[in-house]
Design a protein around this motif. Structure first.
Motif, short mmCIF file in Angstrom:
data_model
loop_
_atom_site.label_atom_id
_atom_site.label_comp_id
_atom_site.label_asym_id
_atom_site.label_seq_id
_atom_site.Cartn_x
_atom_site.Cartn_y
_atom_site.Cartn_z
N ASN A 30 0.84 -1.25 0.01
CA ASN A 30 -0.04 -0.19 0.11
C ASN A 30 0.81 1.39 -0.10
OD1 ASN A 30 -2.70 -1.43 0.35
ND2 ASN A 30 -1.76 -2.20 2.31
N VAL A 31 1.99 1.22 -0.76
CA VAL A 31 3.00 2.44 -0.50
C VAL A 31 3.05 3.14 -1.87
CG1 VAL A 31 5.01 1.16 -1.34
CG2 VAL A 31 5.38 2.85 0.35
N ALA A 32 3.22 4.50 -1.78
CA ALA A 32 3.47 5.14 -2.87
C ALA A 32 4.71 5.95 -2.49
CB ALA A 32 2.29 6.37 -2.84
N VAL A 33 5.64 5.83 -3.39
CA VAL A 33 6.97 6.46 -3.33
C VAL A 33 6.88 8.10 -3.47
CG1 VAL A 33 9.33 6.53 -4.00
CG2 VAL A 33 8.16 4.48 -3.92
N ILE A 34 7.25 8.96 -2.65
CA ILE A 34 7.17 10.35 -2.90
C ILE A 34 8.24 10.81 -4.12
CG2 ILE A 34 7.58 12.65 -1.82
CD1 ILE A 34 7.03 11.34 1.00
N GLU A 35 7.85 11.34 -5.03
CA GLU A 35 8.58 11.51 -6.06
C GLU A 35 9.09 13.13 -5.87
OE1 GLU A 35 8.78 9.59 -8.73
OE2 GLU A 35 7.67 8.20 -8.02
N ASP A 36 10.44 13.41 -6.42
CA ASP A 36 11.00 14.58 -6.41
C ASP A 36 10.28 15.63 -7.03
OD1 ASP A 36 13.24 13.41 -4.55
OD2 ASP A 36 14.29 12.92 -6.30
N GLU A 37 9.69 15.28 -8.29
CA GLU A 37 8.88 16.22 -8.77
C GLU A 37 7.67 15.99 -8.96
OE1 GLU A 37 10.74 16.48 -12.74
OE2 GLU A 37 12.73 16.05 -12.10
N ARG A 38 6.85 16.84 -8.46
CA ARG A 38 5.47 17.02 -8.53
C ARG A 38 5.00 18.11 -9.45
NH1 ARG A 38 2.45 13.35 -5.11
NH2 ARG A 38 3.76 12.57 -3.76
N GLY A 39 3.53 17.91 -9.66
CA GLY A 39 2.89 18.72 -10.62
C GLY A 39 3.11 20.40 -10.43
N ASP A 40 2.63 20.76 -9.40
CA ASP A 40 2.50 22.28 -8.96
C ASP A 40 3.56 22.43 -7.87
OD1 ASP A 40 2.35 24.81 -8.48
OD2 ASP A 40 -0.06 24.79 -8.22
N GLU A 41 4.78 22.85 -8.12
CA GLU A 41 5.78 22.96 -7.20
C GLU A 41 5.62 24.26 -6.33
OE1 GLU A 41 8.46 21.19 -6.33
OE2 GLU A 41 7.73 19.58 -7.78
N GLY A 42 4.49 24.84 -6.79
CA GLY A 42 4.22 26.04 -5.60
C GLY A 42 3.37 25.75 -4.79
N LEU A 43 3.05 24.53 -4.21
CA LEU A 43 2.11 24.19 -3.39
C LEU A 43 2.82 23.09 -2.61
CD1 LEU A 43 -1.30 23.81 -5.34
CD2 LEU A 43 -0.44 25.86 -4.01
N VAL A 44 2.43 23.20 -1.23
CA VAL A 44 3.08 22.23 -0.19
C VAL A 44 2.45 20.79 -0.45
CG1 VAL A 44 3.29 21.51 2.04
CG2 VAL A 44 3.54 23.74 1.61
N HIS A 45 3.13 19.76 -0.66
CA HIS A 45 2.73 18.29 -1.01
C HIS A 45 3.59 17.25 -0.04
CE1 HIS A 45 5.56 19.28 -4.08
NE2 HIS A 45 6.05 17.98 -3.84
N VAL A 46 3.10 16.30 -0.10
CA VAL A 46 3.91 15.05 0.59
C VAL A 46 5.13 15.09 -0.44
CG1 VAL A 46 4.26 12.82 1.22
CG2 VAL A 46 1.91 14.01 1.20
N GLY A 47 6.41 15.18 0.40
CA GLY A 47 7.52 15.29 -0.27
C GLY A 47 8.40 16.68 -0.18
N SER A 48 7.53 17.69 0.06
CA SER A 48 7.96 19.14 0.18
C SER A 48 8.83 19.38 1.30
CB SER A 48 6.92 20.14 0.12
OG SER A 48 6.28 19.99 -0.98
N THR A 49 9.83 20.24 1.02
CA THR A 49 10.51 20.57 2.30
C THR A 49 10.25 22.24 2.40
OG1 THR A 49 12.32 19.11 2.11
CG2 THR A 49 13.08 21.17 3.18
N ILE A 50 9.61 22.48 3.65
CA ILE A 50 9.27 23.98 3.66
C ILE A 50 9.92 24.73 4.80
CG2 ILE A 50 6.99 23.51 2.45
CD1 ILE A 50 5.75 23.32 5.34
N GLU A 51 9.99 25.91 4.63
CA GLU A 51 10.59 26.76 5.75
C GLU A 51 9.44 27.71 6.12
OE1 GLU A 51 14.05 30.29 6.64
OE2 GLU A 51 14.30 28.92 4.81
N VAL A 52 9.18 27.65 7.37
CA VAL A 52 8.13 28.56 7.96
C VAL A 52 8.54 29.28 9.28
CG1 VAL A 52 6.45 26.58 7.34
CG2 VAL A 52 7.59 26.67 9.64
N LEU A 53 7.92 30.52 9.52
CA LEU A 53 8.25 31.24 10.60
C LEU A 53 7.15 30.87 11.58
CD1 LEU A 53 9.07 34.78 8.83
CD2 LEU A 53 10.51 32.97 10.11
N VAL A 54 7.50 30.39 12.61
CA VAL A 54 6.77 30.21 13.82
C VAL A 54 7.27 31.12 14.78
CG1 VAL A 54 5.82 28.33 15.47
CG2 VAL A 54 6.57 27.73 13.17
N HIS A 55 6.35 31.91 15.52
CA HIS A 55 6.61 33.07 16.57
C HIS A 55 7.90 33.73 16.15
CE1 HIS A 55 3.57 31.14 18.91
NE2 HIS A 55 4.01 29.77 18.86
N GLY A 56 7.91 34.00 14.94
CA GLY A 56 9.04 34.83 14.37
C GLY A 56 10.20 34.08 14.09
#
Length: 154
Positions: free
Chosen positions: A72-98
């Protein structure tokens, strides 16, 4: 398990290696321990025998879990359709409490919050899915409502 589980390619290889080790090394080692314990005689009071049998049951359970997951596994691909959106496999930088934090959104089997890997099924991970740079996402956490401002997505 009946729903799709996400894994990185690295996580998939680790699981396959663990399965191989369980089947070819650990299973044989414990089977040999069981046979050696049987040779000691009375099994009703043979702690080595009971311990080895329990370990074999744990090995067989883990083999079943891994094999079920691999079906029941899906391998997270390096390339996804819309790179402008967060998806499984994304590395994101966020600000939390500054303060900046970096997360990688992974499947629940690879989640390791201390290493910055959060599950797509966690409250934070699921809230961030589909968001884009500049969005601020409010998430209810055990500490209360927390805002995450998305700075970058890779």
């Amino acid at each position: 398990m009946s729903h799709l589980q996400y894994l990185t390619a690295e996580g998939l290889e680790k699981l396959k290696a663990e399965l191989q080790d369980l089947k070819t090394v650990k299973r044989k080692d414990v089977a040999a321990r069981i046979e050696a314990a049987k040779a000691l005689g009375d099994l009703s009071e043979n702690a080595e025998y009971h311990e080895a049998k329990d370990e074999m049951a744990n090995i067989e359970r883990r083999i079943f879990e891994i094999e079920d997951l691999l079906h029941n596994v899906a391998v997270i691909e390096d390339e996804r359709g819309d790179e402008g959106l967060v998806h499984v496999g994304s590395t994101i930088e966020v600000l939390v409490h500054g303060k900046p934090k970096t997360f990688m959104i992974v499947g629940s089997n690879e989640a390791d919050p201390a290493a910055g890997k959060i599950s797509n099924e966690s409250p934070i991970g699921s809230a961030l899915l589909g968001a884009k740079v500049g969005d601020t996402i409010d998430v209810k956490t055990p500490a209360g409502m927390t805002s995450y401002e998305i700075v970058s997505i890779k």
